[in-house]
Structure formats: C-alpha cells, structure tokens
Design a protein around this motif. Structure first.
Motif, mmCIF file in Angstrom:
data_model
loop_
_atom_site.group_PDB
_atom_site.id
_atom_site.type_symbol
_atom_site.label_atom_id
_atom_site.label_comp_id
_atom_site.label_asym_id
_atom_site.label_seq_id
_atom_site.Cartn_x
_atom_site.Cartn_y
_atom_site.Cartn_z
ATOM 1 N N UNK A 1 0.842 -1.278 0.008
ATOM 2 C CA UNK A 1 0.049 0.094 -0.205
ATOM 3 C C UNK A 1 0.912 1.215 0.099
ATOM 4 N N UNK A 2 0.609 2.125 -0.913
ATOM 5 C CA UNK A 2 1.589 3.344 -1.163
ATOM 6 C C UNK A 2 0.905 4.519 -0.543
ATOM 7 N N UNK A 3 1.507 5.485 -0.271
ATOM 8 C CA UNK A 3 1.085 6.700 0.314
ATOM 9 C C UNK A 3 2.073 7.912 -0.090
ATOM 10 N N UNK A 4 1.444 9.139 0.137
ATOM 11 C CA UNK A 4 2.396 10.288 -0.007
ATOM 12 C C UNK A 4 2.410 11.208 -1.195
ATOM 13 N N UNK A 5 1.652 10.572 -2.101
ATOM 14 C CA UNK A 5 1.628 11.282 -3.454
ATOM 15 C C UNK A 5 1.036 12.566 -3.256
ATOM 16 N N UNK A 6 0.833 13.556 -4.312
ATOM 17 C CA UNK A 6 0.166 14.699 -4.262
ATOM 18 C C UNK A 6 0.612 15.691 -5.360
ATOM 19 N N UNK A 7 0.190 16.793 -5.136
ATOM 20 C CA UNK A 7 0.719 18.154 -5.876
ATOM 21 C C UNK A 7 1.797 18.963 -5.415
ATOM 22 N N UNK A 8 3.008 19.034 -6.323
ATOM 23 C CA UNK A 8 3.829 20.148 -5.638
ATOM 24 C C UNK A 8 4.710 20.814 -6.801
ATOM 25 N N UNK A 9 5.021 21.734 -6.481
ATOM 26 C CA UNK A 9 5.678 22.662 -7.763
ATOM 27 C C UNK A 9 7.014 22.073 -7.877
ATOM 28 N N UNK A 10 7.582 22.533 -9.304
ATOM 29 C CA UNK A 10 8.808 22.129 -9.505
ATOM 30 C C UNK A 10 9.856 22.487 -8.706
ATOM 31 N N UNK A 11 10.720 21.491 -8.255
ATOM 32 C CA UNK A 11 11.804 22.083 -7.423
ATOM 33 C C UNK A 11 11.528 21.661 -5.939
ATOM 34 N N UNK A 12 10.233 21.221 -5.584
ATOM 35 C CA UNK A 12 9.815 20.987 -4.365
ATOM 36 C C UNK A 12 10.163 19.303 -4.249
ATOM 37 N N UNK A 13 9.505 18.996 -2.891
ATOM 38 C CA UNK A 13 9.844 17.664 -2.548
ATOM 39 C C UNK A 13 8.693 16.667 -1.729
ATOM 40 N N UNK A 14 8.876 15.410 -2.375
ATOM 41 C CA UNK A 14 7.836 14.574 -1.815
ATOM 42 C C UNK A 14 8.513 13.591 -1.033
ATOM 43 N N UNK A 15 7.839 12.786 -0.117
ATOM 44 C CA UNK A 15 8.193 11.380 0.280
ATOM 45 C C UNK A 15 7.180 10.442 0.312
ATOM 46 N N UNK A 16 7.306 9.141 -0.623
ATOM 47 C CA UNK A 16 6.405 8.302 -0.702
ATOM 48 C C UNK A 16 6.930 6.983 0.213
ATOM 49 N N UNK A 17 5.734 6.461 0.675
ATOM 50 C CA UNK A 17 5.805 5.140 1.709
ATOM 51 C C UNK A 17 5.097 4.047 0.933
ATOM 52 N N UNK A 18 5.746 3.129 1.466
ATOM 53 C CA UNK A 18 4.912 1.815 0.886
ATOM 54 C C UNK A 18 5.144 0.723 2.338
#
Length: 115
Positions: free
Chosen positions: A5-22
């Motif tokens: 099960x994945x989580x952590x996606x979303x909308x972000x501006x270029x240059x930004x960061x996200x962390x996905x989890x599984x």
C-alpha cells in the motif's frame, strides 16, 4: 502473498519535494528486493529505484542524485524521498516487491509536479 500500500503522493511545484511510503503486509519475510516504478498514460511502466533486503540500491539515471530509496525492515516500510522534482517526474508511482519469482504491485499513488 504480499500486499503493498502506497501513500504520500500529491501535487507539488517544480523544485519541491515529496516522500512516498509503501507498507508491506502478508508474507513479508519472503520479500527480498523492493522498489518503485512509475507510469504515465500511454507509456510503459518504468523503473525508478530498487533496494535489496541488505540495502543495496539501484536508480534510474533520470533520478540519480535527486531521489533516495530506503527501507525499514522492522516497520515493513519502504520510502522514496524525491527532491528537486521536475514536471517530467509526474506519474503514478507503484510500489513493487519481488517474492518467490513473482512480481507484486501496489495500486499506485499519483504524483503531479506543476511547472
């Protein structure tokens, strides 16, 4: 059988960061290599990064130096830290685990990067 099960996606501006989890459940003791793939409409699913049970990592050239894959075996969780995101990184990201010769997939989490 392994469930992912994945989580952590979303909308972000270029240059930004996200962390996905599984988060993995089921026969987790049988998991060796895990990883992340991504897919955009009308294109094949492509490898992003993999990590072995011992922590050996492998990255697609397009994400080297920007993305970091890691896993916490005690928590049955794998992560993908994504920095310096580009619009072309936008895709559905899938968690993957290779177990007993079979590919196991999560349902995916959507990452959108605005320019």
């Amino acid at each position: 059988q392994v469930q992912l099960v994945e989580s952590g996606g979303g909308l972000v501006q270029a240059g930004g960061s996200l962390r996905l989890s599984c988060v993995a459940s089921g026969s987790i003791f049988m998991i060796n290599t895990m990883g992340w793939f991504r897919q955009v409409p009308d294109k094949q699913r492509e490898l992003v990064a993999t990590i072995s049970k011992g922590g050996i990592t492998n990255y697609a050239d397009s994400v080297k130096g920007r993305f970091t894959i890691s896993r916490d075996n005690a928590k049955n969780t794998m992560y993908l830290q994504m920095n310096s995101l580009k619009p072309e990184d936008g895709a559905v990201y899938y968690c993957w685990a290779f177990v007993n010769g079979m590919n196991n997939w999560g349902k995916g989490t959507l990452v959108t990067v605005s320019s």
